[in-house]
Design an enzyme around this catalytic site. Structure first.
Site, short mmCIF file in Angstrom:
data_model
loop_
_atom_site.label_atom_id
_atom_site.label_comp_id
_atom_site.label_asym_id
_atom_site.label_seq_id
_atom_site.Cartn_x
_atom_site.Cartn_y
_atom_site.Cartn_z
N ASN A 111 0.83 -1.20 0.00
CA ASN A 111 0.00 0.00 0.00
C ASN A 111 0.86 1.25 0.00
O ASN A 111 1.96 1.27 0.56
CB ASN A 111 -0.96 0.00 1.20
CG ASN A 111 -0.40 0.72 2.40
OD1 ASN A 111 -0.47 1.94 2.50
ND2 ASN A 111 0.18 -0.05 3.33
N PHE A 115 -1.95 8.15 4.34
CA PHE A 115 -2.74 8.74 5.44
C PHE A 115 -4.03 9.40 4.92
O PHE A 115 -4.39 10.51 5.32
CB PHE A 115 -1.93 9.77 6.23
CG PHE A 115 -0.86 9.22 7.11
CD1 PHE A 115 -0.66 7.86 7.27
CD2 PHE A 115 -0.01 10.08 7.81
CE1 PHE A 115 0.34 7.36 8.09
CE2 PHE A 115 1.00 9.60 8.64
CZ PHE A 115 1.17 8.23 8.77
N SER A 173 5.42 5.16 8.75
CA SER A 173 4.84 4.86 7.44
C SER A 173 5.82 5.28 6.36
O SER A 173 6.38 6.38 6.40
CB SER A 173 3.52 5.61 7.25
OG SER A 173 3.10 5.50 5.90
N ASN A 175 4.95 6.01 3.39
CA ASN A 175 4.17 6.64 2.34
C ASN A 175 3.95 8.14 2.52
O ASN A 175 3.25 8.77 1.73
CB ASN A 175 2.81 5.93 2.21
CG ASN A 175 2.99 4.46 1.90
OD1 ASN A 175 3.81 4.10 1.07
ND2 ASN A 175 2.25 3.62 2.60
N THR A 176 4.52 8.71 3.59
CA THR A 176 4.56 10.16 3.77
C THR A 176 6.02 10.58 3.72
O THR A 176 6.79 10.21 4.61
CB THR A 176 3.92 10.57 5.10
OG1 THR A 176 2.54 10.21 5.10
CG2 THR A 176 4.05 12.07 5.33
N LYS A 211 4.81 3.37 16.94
CA LYS A 211 4.89 2.33 15.91
C LYS A 211 6.13 2.57 15.06
O LYS A 211 6.30 3.63 14.46
CB LYS A 211 3.64 2.36 15.03
CG LYS A 211 3.54 1.17 14.07
CD LYS A 211 2.17 1.10 13.44
CE LYS A 211 2.00 -0.18 12.64
NZ LYS A 211 0.62 -0.33 12.12
N ASN A 240 5.73 -1.60 11.50
CA ASN A 240 4.96 -1.11 10.37
C ASN A 240 5.32 -1.90 9.10
O ASN A 240 6.04 -2.89 9.18
CB ASN A 240 5.25 0.39 10.18
CG ASN A 240 4.06 1.17 9.64
OD1 ASN A 240 3.35 0.69 8.77
ND2 ASN A 240 3.86 2.37 10.15
#
Length: 356
Positions: A111, A115, A173, A175-176, A211, A240
């Site tokens: 993925n 967010f 994450s 993805n940021t 996390k 994560n």
């Protein structure tokens, strides 16, 4: 039995849909789940951690109920706790679609959601209206374009203190852009200090967990553990999604950018979990996440040092029947080998050495 039968009928349809469409359909269906009988936890699985009493150690990981819409329904399905989010102060749409990919032969997902969520205010109103009962953690993070990312996270502690059972700070994450930089020692120390200050000023004092990424090196892990212990952070969620791509991946979308979750993450995340357990020396409560797809993998997380474990990707492929299967398997392990507390960390040294 009814929940299991419904899941068996629904899973082929859901897996035939595009991943995000299937996810939205599942959230919509779960809004009716409270009408089903609540699944009770088997005896012997109750766990106490960071001041909370859990009916069982298996939780729904963040990323599923991003907007705090169905926490009660998930608890009714048998989860011992639910973690909603990741939530950000302002609503944001996330990254462009497609951004979620199944790798069914690998038991994995990739993925790069970014967010996507409705923001703090919408989630706060939903949590405030939720009937009492069940442990619901709130996973918080910064907006992508935040000027002060630490301030975004600290504001979440104040916003959700009356409604959250605990907080999970998402600094891992992939993805940021730049978010994982908050795991570096100086930035992480500032984050922990400012969030601890926000907690001290909040209406209710809630446990704080962080996390972390499975891609941290050992020095980075040592830094995180030391800062958490010194700043009064209560625990870690390990781990994560990963940016690594094991050579064993077979799914056609294995080269897509984003975080990899599920079965391929199990060994590396469990090894890191064991190392965090040994390094923290009991000062931090650990939640094991990454590749939990049956009772055996859930038990492995506990043996590696986790007090609690979380599921997500396994549920995508197995459906709600998975929850009961894991709980029954853990209950059998307790019957044969003794209480969960005695099993926690029992194989940490093996896993830390890569022998798990």
């Amino acid at each position: 039995m009814l929940t299991k039968a419904i899941g068996a009928l629904a899973m082929p349809l859901l897996l035939s849909l595009p991943p995000e469409t299937a996810h939205r359909a599942t959230i919509a269906a779960l809004k009716y789940a409270p009408l089903l009988p609540k699944t009770a936890s088997p005896p012997g699985l109750a766990v106490s951690a960071f001041g909370l009493d859990f009916p069982n150690p298996i939780g729904m990981a963040a990323g599923f109920d991003k907007n705090a819409e169905v926490a009660g329904a998930l608890i009714a399905l048998g989860f011992g706790f639910v973690e909603v989010g990741t939530l950000t102060p302002r609503p944001q749409g996330g990254n462009p679609q497609p951004r979620l990919f199944r790798l069914p032969r690998d038991g994995a997902l990739i993925n790069r959601m970014g967010f996507n969520n409705d923001g703090y205010d919408a989630a706060r109103m939903r949590l405030a209206a939720r009937p009492a009962g069940g442990i619901v953690g709130v996973n918080i993070g910064p907006n992508r374009d935040a000027v002060d990312r630490i301030a975004d996270v600290a504001s979440g502690v104040k916003t959700f203190a009356p409604y959250a059972s605990y907080f999970a700070l998402n600094v891992s994450s992939p993805n940021t852009p730049g978010l994982r930089d908050l795991q570096q020692r100086a930035a992480f120390d500032e984050l922990a200090a400012r969030v601890a200050e926000a907690r001290a000023q909040a209406a209710e004092r809630r446990p704080l967990l962080v996390k972390i990424a499975p891609d941290l090196d050992l020095r980075g892990l040592d830094d995180v553990v030391e800062v958490c212990a010194r700043r009064g952070v209560d625990g870690l969620i390990v781990a994560n999604t990963t940016v690594a791509r094991p050579a064993s991946l077979e799914g056609r979308d294995h080269g897509e950018a984003g975080g990899l979750s599920g079965r391929p993450l199990f060994e590396s995340s469990t090894r890191m979990l064991a190392r965090a357990y040994l390094r923290s020396g009991g000062a931090l409560t650990l939640i094991g996440s990454g590749g939990v797809e049956d009772a055996e993998t859930a038990l492995a997380k506990i043996e590696a040092g986790a007090t609690l474990a979380q599921v997500y990707t396994g549920l995508v492929y197995r459906g709600p029947a998975l929850i009961g299967e894991i709980l029954q398997g853990l209950a059998l392990a307790v019957e044969r080998r003794g209480p969960l507390a005695a099993l926690t960390g029992s194989r940490a040294r093996e896993w830390a050495a890569g022998e798990g």
